[in-house]
Scaffold this active site. Sequence first.
Site, PDB file in Angstrom:
ATOM      1  N   ASP A  74       0.874  -1.074   0.217  1.00 15.31           N
ATOM      2  CA  ASP A  74      -0.060   0.258  -0.083  1.00 15.31           C
ATOM      3  C   ASP A  74       0.936   1.118   0.064  1.00 15.31           C
ATOM      4  O   ASP A  74       1.713   1.428   0.944  1.00 15.31           O
ATOM      5  CB  ASP A  74      -0.893  -0.001   1.264  1.00 15.31           C
ATOM      6  CG  ASP A  74      -1.993  -0.948   1.179  1.00 15.31           C
ATOM      7  OD1 ASP A  74      -2.065  -1.797   0.141  1.00 15.31           O
ATOM      8  OD2 ASP A  74      -2.781  -0.953   2.048  1.00 15.31           O
ATOM      9  N   ASP A 100     -14.250  -3.514  -2.025  1.00 14.15           N
ATOM     10  CA  ASP A 100     -13.926  -3.254  -0.651  1.00 14.15           C
ATOM     11  C   ASP A 100     -15.573  -3.598   0.083  1.00 14.15           C
ATOM     12  O   ASP A 100     -16.453  -2.848  -0.556  1.00 14.15           O
ATOM     13  CB  ASP A 100     -13.683  -1.861  -0.469  1.00 14.15           C
ATOM     14  CG  ASP A 100     -12.131  -1.503  -0.553  1.00 14.15           C
ATOM     15  OD1 ASP A 100     -11.369  -2.349  -0.770  1.00 14.15           O
ATOM     16  OD2 ASP A 100     -11.612  -0.396  -0.619  1.00 14.15           O
TER      17      ASP A 100
END
Lengths: 252, 213
Positions: A11, A130
């Site tokens: 990330d 998500d």
Amino acid sequence: MLKVRVIPCLDVKDGRVVKGVQFEALRDAGDPVEQALAYDAAGADELMFLDITASHEGRRPIHEVIARTADVCFMPLSVGGGVRTVEDARRLLLSGADKISINTAGVENPDLFAAASDAFGAQAVVAAIDAKQVEPGRWEVFTYGGRRATGLDVLDYARLAVERGAGEILLTSMDRDGAKTGYDNALLRAVTGAVTVPVIASGGAGQVSHLVDAVKDGGADAVLAASIFHFGEVSIAEAKAAMAAAGLPVRA
Amino acid sequence: MQTTALIDYGSGNLRSAEKALRKAAEALGGAHEIIVTADPETVAAADRVVLPGVGAFAACMTALGERAGLVAAMEEAVRTRGAPFLGICVGMQLLATRGLEFGETPGLGWISGDVKRLQPTQSAAKVPHMGWNDIRPETISDLFQHMPSPQFYFTHSFAFYPEDPAVMTASVEHGGRFAAAVERGNIAGVQFHPEKSQASGLALIGRFLEWKP
């Protein structure tokens, strides 16, 4: 026999690897190129590279960082974050990515999956979802790095994304992300049962047994994790040894 | 100094293929020059030719055809002069007579056969076939000697089904068995991505750079 993939996730924010706990309270875990080199040497099966704040801040992915990362990776590299158009995807692929991951833009315009798939092939197009549980057995899709509820059912959206051309699903449980209590295997079972493309489990890995459970209980084709690898809690070799001991096919 | 022409026709894996070729060439001591090119004269004169490729068969064939004189130059180097050729993924599939991806598209036709969608017989085998898988040797090939591992990275929904099964030098199992590698004379192709297969991939590319078919 096809192996279960172990995928460290980088990330990235402002050119540095970070990892959020439920998308907040970021900790710095280093330079993306250094991390990529280390994972290449450690035998990771694939690398996921997410520019996690791109949609939120309206930025474009940092192609130079991606290109430098891809240059040292002789392993498959997926890249996501702020992919909004076929041109965004093309630039990422030409920077050295093998697959591009589409999140928010796919919800807002599912035809992007079709356009990207027609241009680059379904194998290069990942639908990143998500998911947050709203009631037992039902999950909702969130966008903008988990900030915005969409009202969309995860199973409906997963089917739609695949029908339009996504060749893989990266499924992140927002409830489990950073919690280290294991993947949401009920969510994984629901999605792997709903689509015929590979599904990558994401969100919740805290120990090696969680990786095994995501495959055995959840039906995942690949397991993605960030912090357990980044902070040296678990090595790629340890993860694979545990999976092999549990009877899962892994790459030596 | 031997030259290897890596064909530049807008393929998504061009950069990765170039990096891997350079890395493998370096390991061989620098006797190989890697040239990324779409120039017909350079290709026609090259000692070796590598054709990358990802995505759709028809789109790749069109992109190749749009580069004036490129296919003819590849024919000159590979078919007339016998320069060793390696096709990667869709670059391998383009060797076929035709692709049956979106309608029917003629391929290069250097090795007879069709490119068809994978149709796994077991529902557990997902399409795209994505990830690391074991290849099985079908015939003895110089290219696959001394591999550090039989595992290579695949990512594809279509596969090459050659007319003559004898050209299949290696196969792979994913809800059915199909070609992982084909070879006929100086023409070779691999369905997997050696440029993404770490040590085994670099070893295969190294073997290709030294290949004397």
